[in-house]
Design a protein around this motif. Sequence first.
Motif, short mmCIF file in Angstrom:
data_model
loop_
_atom_site.label_atom_id
_atom_site.label_comp_id
_atom_site.label_asym_id
_atom_site.label_seq_id
_atom_site.Cartn_x
_atom_site.Cartn_y
_atom_site.Cartn_z
N TRP A 144 -10.00 -25.18 -8.97
CA TRP A 144 -8.76 -25.05 -9.71
C TRP A 144 -7.50 -24.89 -8.86
O TRP A 144 -6.39 -24.98 -9.39
CB TRP A 144 -8.84 -23.85 -10.64
CG TRP A 144 -9.91 -23.93 -11.69
CD1 TRP A 144 -10.59 -25.03 -12.11
CD2 TRP A 144 -10.40 -22.85 -12.47
NE1 TRP A 144 -11.49 -24.71 -13.09
CE2 TRP A 144 -11.39 -23.35 -13.34
CE3 TRP A 144 -10.12 -21.49 -12.52
CZ2 TRP A 144 -12.08 -22.58 -14.24
CZ3 TRP A 144 -10.82 -20.69 -13.42
CH2 TRP A 144 -11.78 -21.24 -14.27
N CYS A 145 -7.62 -24.63 -7.57
CA CYS A 145 -6.45 -24.24 -6.77
C CYS A 145 -5.36 -25.30 -6.68
O CYS A 145 -4.18 -24.97 -6.50
CB CYS A 145 -6.87 -23.80 -5.37
SG CYS A 145 -7.52 -25.10 -4.31
N SER A 146 -5.69 -26.55 -6.81
CA SER A 146 -4.69 -27.62 -6.66
C SER A 146 -3.91 -27.92 -7.93
O SER A 146 -2.93 -28.66 -7.89
CB SER A 146 -5.37 -28.90 -6.16
OG SER A 146 -5.91 -28.68 -4.88
N ASP A 147 -4.33 -27.36 -9.05
CA ASP A 147 -3.67 -27.65 -10.33
C ASP A 147 -2.66 -26.56 -10.67
O ASP A 147 -3.02 -25.40 -10.83
CB ASP A 147 -4.73 -27.75 -11.42
CG ASP A 147 -4.19 -28.31 -12.73
OD1 ASP A 147 -2.96 -28.19 -12.98
OD2 ASP A 147 -5.00 -28.84 -13.51
N LYS A 148 -1.40 -26.95 -10.83
CA LYS A 148 -0.33 -25.97 -11.10
C LYS A 148 -0.45 -25.32 -12.48
O LYS A 148 0.21 -24.33 -12.75
CB LYS A 148 1.03 -26.63 -10.93
CG LYS A 148 1.35 -27.70 -11.93
CD LYS A 148 2.70 -28.31 -11.68
CE LYS A 148 2.98 -29.40 -12.70
NZ LYS A 148 4.29 -30.00 -12.50
N LYS A 149 -1.33 -25.84 -13.34
CA LYS A 149 -1.54 -25.22 -14.65
C LYS A 149 -2.41 -23.97 -14.56
O LYS A 149 -2.53 -23.23 -15.52
CB LYS A 149 -2.16 -26.21 -15.62
CG LYS A 149 -1.27 -27.37 -16.00
CD LYS A 149 -1.92 -28.27 -17.02
CE LYS A 149 -2.96 -29.11 -16.33
NZ LYS A 149 -3.60 -30.10 -17.19
N ASN A 150 -3.04 -23.74 -13.41
CA ASN A 150 -3.95 -22.62 -13.23
C ASN A 150 -3.28 -21.46 -12.50
O ASN A 150 -2.24 -21.63 -11.87
CB ASN A 150 -5.19 -23.07 -12.45
CG ASN A 150 -5.99 -24.09 -13.22
OD1 ASN A 150 -6.13 -24.01 -14.43
ND2 ASN A 150 -6.50 -25.08 -12.51
N SER A 158 -4.51 -28.42 -1.40
CA SER A 158 -3.19 -27.90 -1.77
C SER A 158 -3.36 -26.66 -2.63
O SER A 158 -4.25 -26.60 -3.48
CB SER A 158 -2.40 -28.94 -2.55
OG SER A 158 -2.18 -30.08 -1.77
N ASN A 214 -1.57 -25.16 -5.37
CA ASN A 214 -0.51 -25.35 -6.37
C ASN A 214 -0.58 -24.33 -7.49
O ASN A 214 0.36 -24.20 -8.26
CB ASN A 214 -0.59 -26.77 -6.95
CG ASN A 214 -0.33 -27.82 -5.90
OD1 ASN A 214 0.45 -27.61 -4.98
ND2 ASN A 214 -1.01 -28.95 -5.99
N MET A 215 -1.70 -23.65 -7.63
CA MET A 215 -1.84 -22.66 -8.70
C MET A 215 -0.93 -21.47 -8.43
O MET A 215 -0.53 -21.21 -7.30
CB MET A 215 -3.30 -22.19 -8.85
CG MET A 215 -3.78 -21.35 -7.70
SD MET A 215 -5.42 -20.53 -7.86
CE MET A 215 -6.27 -21.33 -9.13
#
Length: 124
Positions: free
Chosen positions: A19-25, A58, A60-61
Amino acid sequence: MASPSGLQSGLSRQLFEMWCSDKKNACVIPGYVLEGTLAKTIINEPKEVTLMKGITASLNMQVHYISFSAYTFLKELMPPNIILVHGEANEMYFTQFTDSNTKIISLKNCQSVEMYFNSEKRAG
């Protein structure tokens, strides 16, 4: 997602890596984190993190750190019972944060404890 053991391994680490790369998390880190752990690293919100396989991803979370002091909690609540887990065997240390009416129990691995509560009913 709350992160035990500094996000070093286990299910929390696996989910973090997915989940770390998704800014929704977001990752919520409760309590104290040790130097050298992934949790300590991501509190500073680097642009990238190193995954278990050695590759980078990345970050982004969102990362949220919530400071938690059990000792402040104990002083304010003055609970009648404290059960220590996770290998903390120093019961005497906790007596400074409680009063003499507090029962402190330090459990060993696989040890059970029985507690009895007054079933007094009160109208709210």
